[in-house]
Structures are given as structure tokens and as C-alpha cells.
Design an enzyme around this catalytic site. Structure first.
Site, PDB file in Angstrom:
ATOM      1  CD  GLU A 247      21.365  34.397  38.434  1.00  0.00           C
ATOM      2  OE1 GLU A 247      20.124  34.382  38.323  1.00  0.00           O
ATOM      3  OE2 GLU A 247      22.126  34.153  37.480  1.00  0.00           O
TER       4      GLU A 247
ATOM      5  CE  LYS B 254      22.804  31.244  35.976  1.00  0.00           C
ATOM      6  NZ  LYS B 254      22.481  32.387  35.345  1.00  0.00           N
TER       7      LYS B 254
ATOM      8  NE  ARG C 130      19.079  33.328  19.232  1.00  0.00           N
ATOM      9  CZ  ARG C 130      19.053  34.627  19.365  1.00  0.00           C
ATOM     10  NH1 ARG C 130      20.156  35.313  19.208  1.00  0.00           N
ATOM     11  NH2 ARG C 130      17.948  35.253  19.648  1.00  0.00           N
TER      12      ARG C 130
ATOM     13  CG  ASN D 179      13.317  32.026  14.917  1.00  0.00           C
ATOM     14  OD1 ASN D 179      13.453  30.850  14.663  1.00  0.00           O
ATOM     15  ND2 ASN D 179      14.325  32.877  15.001  1.00  0.00           N
ATOM     16  N   GLY D 180       9.150  31.542  16.577  1.00  0.00           N
ATOM     17  CA  GLY D 180       7.988  32.072  17.278  1.00  0.00           C
ATOM     18  C   GLY D 180       6.874  31.044  17.369  1.00  0.00           C
TER      19      GLY D 180
ATOM     20  CB  CYS E  67      15.972  28.700  17.746  1.00  0.00           C
ATOM     21  SG  CYS E  67      16.730  28.344  19.285  1.00  0.00           S
TER      22      CYS E  67
ATOM     23  CD1 TRP F 203      15.057  25.692  22.703  1.00  0.00           C
ATOM     24  CD2 TRP F 203      12.996  26.553  22.853  1.00  0.00           C
ATOM     25  NE1 TRP F 203      14.660  25.640  24.016  1.00  0.00           N
ATOM     26  CE2 TRP F 203      13.409  26.166  24.143  1.00  0.00           C
ATOM     27  CE3 TRP F 203      11.739  27.129  22.709  1.00  0.00           C
ATOM     28  CZ2 TRP F 203      12.610  26.332  25.267  1.00  0.00           C
ATOM     29  CZ3 TRP F 203      10.943  27.298  23.837  1.00  0.00           C
ATOM     30  CH2 TRP F 203      11.394  26.896  25.096  1.00  0.00           C
TER      31      TRP F 203
ATOM     32  CG  HIS G 161       7.540  30.789  58.222  1.00  0.00           C
ATOM     33  ND1 HIS G 161       6.624  30.952  59.232  1.00  0.00           N
ATOM     34  CD2 HIS G 161       8.495  31.732  58.417  1.00  0.00           C
ATOM     35  CE1 HIS G 161       7.012  31.963  60.002  1.00  0.00           C
ATOM     36  NE2 HIS G 161       8.134  32.448  59.522  1.00  0.00           N
TER      37      HIS G 161
ATOM     38  CD  GLU H  42      19.767  29.231  33.912  1.00  0.00           C
ATOM     39  OE1 GLU H  42      19.133  29.877  33.077  1.00  0.00           O
ATOM     40  OE2 GLU H  42      20.773  29.693  34.490  1.00  0.00           O
TER      41      GLU H  42
ATOM     42  CE  LYS I   6      22.928  34.449  26.524  1.00  0.00           C
ATOM     43  NZ  LYS I   6      23.221  34.351  27.960  1.00  0.00           N
TER      44      LYS I   6
HETATM   45  N1  GLU Z   1       6.955  27.093  16.811  1.00  0.00           N
HETATM   46  C1  GLU Z   1       7.905  26.622  15.850  1.00  0.00           C
HETATM   47  C2  GLU Z   1       8.185  25.131  16.040  1.00  0.00           C
HETATM   48  O1  GLU Z   1       7.912  24.557  17.067  1.00  0.00           O
HETATM   49  C3  GLU Z   1       9.179  27.461  15.827  1.00  0.00           C
HETATM   50  C4  GLU Z   1      10.063  27.219  17.006  1.00  0.00           C
HETATM   51  C5  GLU Z   1      11.306  28.114  17.012  1.00  0.00           C
HETATM   52  O2  GLU Z   1      11.138  29.329  17.240  1.00  0.00           O
HETATM   53  O3  GLU Z   1      12.425  27.615  16.848  1.00  0.00           O
HETATM   54  O4  GLU Z   1       8.679  24.541  15.143  1.00  0.00           O
END
Ligand code: GLU
Length: 610
Positions: A483, A487, A27, A100-101, A2, A75, A506, A490, A605
Site C-alpha cells: 500500500e 500511494k 473523482r 459514463n462507461g 466519471c 475520464w 530472489h 499514485e 476515484k
Molecule cells: N467511454 C467514454 C469516453 O471515453 C466515457 C468515459 C467516461 O466514463 O467518462 O468518452
């Protein structure tokens, strides 16, 4: 995955940080927080679950001010969305970290750090970074050295920013698998996961590369590569425009972006078609030579971009005389696949930072592809930098999490790719000229299709109480049905699936009853008669249908079928035109259901984690 914002300045940075987070809200995220090194040299922190506005309100009530700070929208990947899991995380009230990650070896690191006496205050993977830096600080002579030592022990993906109250007026940032950009001001510097966050304070940016660690102070930015050697990263002047506050006359960014499609397509096509042909330079300076050699195309993408790739497969094989495979990036990257001679690898991603797609590109580079091309909306993004060729989409910033204008612009780019490759593989000059003419008509045809707005708004009422929907299409309309279903899922949270309509018998036909609306996309093409038979199969089982059809397809509305006539268009661009009513349908259904259209639950996002 995020948002990250950081600042080192002489002035109070709290407003800059919060404004930056607001600009990254699109995002998608579940919580937000800031940590600021205040004037007494202590770290003040505020975190809130929910919108950035909640955080802003908390800061109005209890301000934290100071010249150095970091902020984050989270996120959640590890640990539920809650205040205690929101970033920034602290270690011993001395170190603050945003990340992030995903840290893949967090369990093992957590055990080790616990053994060293660290007490964990959250369930996140991120917190290990925080304590690890703190631990490394015991033997390192600077925060920079501690972060360098820390990242060597991390497996996974990170964009991270670290602040230490004992080393004020500096941030140390590190990137691996999650983008970070440094913003250059006058006597102040900034960092963010996306340049959009920093546009109110600067337009001068340097993008960190994989493995980079940088020390950012008010006066200086020093960047080091993976091996710890000082490196220069080019500073560029950004011309990206984005005003997060401006939805114009529209209630949601998604609607604004749906209606921006004629202009976005026009911008994308301008200067790239001439004398009845596609100009190969649209794909980069070296593209003319490379595209001339292509005999096979491998497309890699995720989500909506994957559907664009699926559509292109029909086009490339039918019109450009080359074979084409399309694969979801997260699958491609973890399986063994075969590379055909003269194979072009095409990645498609709005943000250019999609983690799986980027990893697939990196893998493909080692596999012997002839060249790589990315179709991307963000200049300077990782995919653009790391590909041999790039087609820049010019869709403009897309804020709605559910992609709309980026999809149709991706399709236009792929239609152009069909022309550019076809020119070397037997596509006649007449076919090329016809393709170019269809593309030139695209913006006005899209405008006409948007005229269906009111009719579709009325139709949406029928869906609001439904829990499921089926989308049907054949040929190059099958990915459009996919698609359309995506949509609807989502943004309205209605379960929707798409089928190639020949597949109905089928299996999925078993689902048909009056509670399962069936949406059909039916341009007037050579598959029309086959499609009509499939429609009869649904009708015979009491299904309720909504058919988006060409006037000449001669569908008639009756008790079991509502027909919406879509403006007549050339067959080639029909997938793009038929996308529009489906976008509008999902928007209006979501509006009636009252969901968060621009930031649907659980979604982000730009998907920069695996
Ligand atoms: N893995 C981290 C968490 O869960 C970072 C998440 C993120 O990228 O916002 O806090």
C-alpha cells in the site's frame, strides 16, 4: 466512470450543473462539458479540456441558459482527452448525450450508423449512443421509447442521460453497470452519477437499478425495468454530508483525510464493540447467524482495498481459524475458481460501485457461496444493495483520489470480522477481548502516529529527485508495504514496488544501489530478526534505507539508514499504525514534486468501468 449531472427545472440550470460537476471533480477527469436546451429551443453546448473551472470561465464569457441540461466530466477510455471527444455529444444538433462507461460493440455500431449516413465528430465510443438514439427516434413515438430501443443494442457498461430538443423539458436516463441516482426536488428533478453532486439542490434520492430506464420531467419521474415494466424505486432521505469547498486548514483533501483518521476510526468502531467482543450486528441484521457458519473466506477487491484484504488474510488465518483467499476482482471474474463449503464472499470497495468488484459479486452469486458481505463506505451503493450483509464504514466522504482513511477504516472492519468469525472457530474469550482492546486503542494510537508528521516532511526531501523506490515488509506488514508503494506511485509518480522482504534475494536485490531508496516497515514482532537480516542484505549492497520501526526493535540511524520510531502498539493493530507514516511520506514527496495530489494524472476515484 466519471461524472454526470442533469437537471429539468423551471429555473436556469447552468449553475446547478457546473456546481454539480465541481462536486464530482475529486473523482479525477480530463475534460468537462455541458449542453443546455436554451430558451429558443436550441441546444447550446460548451466543452473544455482540463478543470471544470475552465468550463465555468467559458460559460461566464458566453453564458448558455435554460431549464433542461446535462453535464459531464470525462475520464477518457476511447479517444484522447480533447475538446472534440469531451461530452456531451450531439447528433444532428437535436440529441445530446452524456455517458459514463464503455460501449464494447461501438466499432460495429459505428459502421452501421455510418452506413445510415451519420457523420462522427469524435473518437469516443459514446457517440454511437447519440446517433443510435437519433436513428431510433425516426420510428419511435417518444424519446423514452427511442432510448429503450437503443439500450437493447448496447453491449458494455453505461450510465447515460439523453436530451432531445424536439421533446423539451425532459431527460431520459439509463443505467447498466454504471451508477445513476435521481434527485427529487419541488417542481424540478435531477440526475447524477453520485448523490454528492446534487446535495445543494436536494436530499431525496432514488437509486436506479441495473437495466432501469427512466423518464425525468419537472413534475414526474417514471422508471421502467429491463423488461420495460414500470417500477418503483424507493426514495430515501440522504444524510450524507459533503462540502467540496471545505478543506479546512489543509492544503489538500488527502492531508485532511489523513488527519481525519482518528475520528473516522472512532465513528466506525462506536457501538460495534461491547463486553470484550465484536458485535456481529455490525455486519448487518442477519449477520450473527451467517457468520457463525463460515469456514472459509474469499476476499475480492481492487487497488488499495485489495491490500486491506491481503492484510486480513494474515489475521483471519492466524486468529479466526478459517482459511482465506484474496484475489483481485478483475482476475477473479474471468477465471474458473473453486468454492469451498461454507464459504463467505467478502467484497471491499470504498465507493461500492467498483465495476470489477461488482461483477465479481454477481458472478459469485451464481457459484454457490454461502453468503456475501461487503465492506463499503457509501450507503445505498450497488455493492451494499446486492450483498447479503454489509459493514458500513463511516469513514465519511473521501475526496482525495488516493485512498487514505478508507484504507485504515477497511482494516478496522476486517479486524472486527476476524473477531466475529473467530468467535465461532476457537478464538478464546481472552483473545477476543485483547483484540477488542487493541481496536479500542486504535484512534488514540493513530493520533500519536500522526505526530510523526514533521519528521516525515523533513525526510521527504530525500525522495524528490528519485525515480524508483522499494518497500519492504514481512507478514501482515507486507501488504502495508504494498500500500505504501501504491500511494507513492499514485501521487508522486515515482516508480515504487513492494516486496515481502524474504523475496529480496530472489531477484530485486539486483536493483539495489544508492539511487534506490528502500523503505522498511519494522514493528517489533516475531519476524523482526528475519527482517533485520534482510536489512543487512540491502546494507551490504550499498542501499539507502528508511526504516519505520518500533523503539524496541532497536534499529539505529547511521550513514546508510534513517530510522523513524513509530509509537509502540499492539501487534494486531500494527498494520494500521504503520500505514500512517507511509501515507504521510507519499503526501510530502508529492508536495515537493508539485504534483496534483488530490487528482493525480490518469486516475479516477471510483472505478466504474472495467
Ligand atoms: N467511454 C467514454 C469516453 O471515453 C466515457 C468515459 C467516461 O466514463 O467518462 O468518452
Amino acid at each position: 466512470m466519471c461524472g454526470i449531472v442533469g437537471a429539468v427545472a423551471q429555473r436556469d440550470v447552468s449553475e446547478i450543473l457546473v456546481e454539480g460537476l465541481k462536486r464530482l471533480e475529486y473523482r479525477g477527469y480530463d475534460s468537462a462539458g455541458v449542453a443546455i436546451l436554451d430558451d429558443e429551443g436550441n441546444i447550446g453546448r460548451a466543452r473544455r479540456v482540463g478543470k471544470v473551472q475552465e468550463l465555468d470561465n467559458a460559460l461566464i464569457e458566453q453564458p448558455i441558459s435554460g431549464g433542461t441540461g446535462i453535464a459531464h466530466t470525462r475520464w477518457a477510455t476511447h479517444g484522447e482527452p480533447s475538446e472534440r471527444n469531451a461530452h456531451p455529444h450531439l447528433s444532428c444538433d437535436e440529441i445530446a448525450v452524456v455517458h459514463n462507461g464503455i460501449i464494447e460493440n461501438h466499432v460495429e455500431l459505428r459502421e452501421r450508423l455510418r452506413g445510415l449516413g451519420y457523420v462522427f465528430a469524435s473518437d469516443t465510443d459514446t457517440e454511437v449512443i447519440c446517433h443510435l438514439v437519433h436513428h431510433e427516434m425516426k420510428s419511435a413515438d417518444s424519446l423514452l421509447a427511442a432510448v429503450q430501443a437503443t439500450v437493447k443494442q448496447l453491449h458494455g457498461a453505461y450510465g447515460t442521460v439523453v436530451m432531445d430538443k424536439r421533446q423539451p423539458q425532459r431527460l431520459v436516463v439509463a443505467r447498466s453497470g454504471s451508477p445513476l441516482v435521481i434527485g427529487y426536488g419541488v417542481g424540478e428533478h435531477f440526475v447524477a452519477s453520485d448523490q454528492l453532486a446534487l446535495l445543494p439542490v436536494t436530499r431525496r434520492f432514488a437509486f436506479l437499478e441495473e437495466g432501469d430506464v427512466a423518464e425525468v420531467t419537472r413534475r414526474e419521474v417514471t422508471i421502467f425495468d429491463t423488461d420495460g415494466n414500470p417500477v418503483e424505486r424507493e426514495i430515501t432521505e440522504s444524510n450524507v454530508t459533503h462540502d467540496a469547498g471545505d478543506k479546512g486548514q489543509y492544503r489538500h483533501y488527502m492531508m485532511k483525510e489523513i488527519f481525519e483518521q482518528p475520528a473516522a476510526l472512532q465513528r466506525t468502531l462506536d457501538g460495534r464493540l461491547a463486553n470484550g467482543a465484536v458485535l456481529p450486528e455490525a455486519f448487518g441484521d442477519n449477520a450473527a447467524e451467517l457468520l457463525a457458519q463460515v469456514k472459509h473466506v474469499q476476499i475480492i477487491a481492487c487497488g488499495t482495498s485489495y491490500h486491506a484484504g491481503m492484510t486480513a488474510r494474515y489475521w483471519l488465518e492466524q486468529h479466526a481459524g478459517v482459511s482465506c483467499n484474496v484475489e483481485i476482482a478483475s482476475e477473479f471474474r474471468y477465471r474458473r475458481s473453486h468454492v469451498f463449503p461454507n464459504s463467505l464472499l467478502v467484497t471491499i470497495s470504498q465507493s461500492g460501485e467498483t465495476a470489477d468488484t461488482l461483477a465479481a459479486l454477481r458472478l459469485a452469486k451464481e457459484m454457490g457461496y454461502m453468503a456475501s458481505l461487503t465492506i463499503c463506505n457509501v450507503p445505498g451503493s450497488s455493492l451494499v444493495r446486492e450483498s447479503d450483509m454489509a459493514y458500513m464504514m463511516k469513514a465519511g466522504a473521501e475526496i482525495g483520489v488516493a485512498s487514505t482513511k478508507a484504507f485504515t477504516v477497511q482494516l478496522a472492519a476486517l479486524a472486527m470480522l476476524t473477531g466475529a468469525i473467530g468467535a465461532h472457530n476457537g478464538m478464546t474469550a481472552e483473545t477476543q477481548a485483547a483484540l477488542v482492546q487493541s481496536l479500542q486503542m486504535l484512534p488514540s494510537k493513530v493520533e500519536q502516529a500522526l505526530g510523526l508528521d514533521d519528521a516525515i516532511a523533513a525526510l521527504a526531501e530525500d525522495f524528490a529527485d528519485k525515480h524508483h523506490a522499494l518497500f519492504l515488509g514481512r507478514g501482515d506488514q507486507y501488504p502495508i508495504a504494498m500500500e505504501g508503494a501504491l500511494k507513492l506511485k499514485e501521487i508522486s509518480y515515482i516508480h515504487a514496488e513492494a516486496y515481502a522482504s524474504g523475496e529480496l534475494k530472489h531477484g530485486p536485490l539486483a536493483l539495489i544501489d544508492a539511487d534506490m531508496p528502500v523503505i522498511v516497515v519494522a514493528p517489533n514482532n516475531e519476524l523482526l530478526e528475519k527482517l533485520k537480516s534482510n536489512v543487512e542484505e540491502v546494507r551490504a549492497r550499498g542501499g539507502l534505507m528508511y526504516v519505520f520501526a518500533d523503539v524496541d526493535a532497536k534499529f539505529e540511524s547511521d550513514d546508510t539508514m534513517k530510522v523513524i520510531n513509530v509509537p509502540h502498539c499492539d501487534e494486531f493493530i500494527a498494520p494500521i499504525i504503520y500505514t500512517l507514516p507511509l501515507q504521510l511520506l507519499s503526501y510530502y514527496v508529492a508536495l515537493i514534486k508539485g504534483t496534483d495530489v488530490d487528482q493525480p494524472r490518469n486516475l479516477a476515484k471510483s472505478v466504474t468501468v472495467e
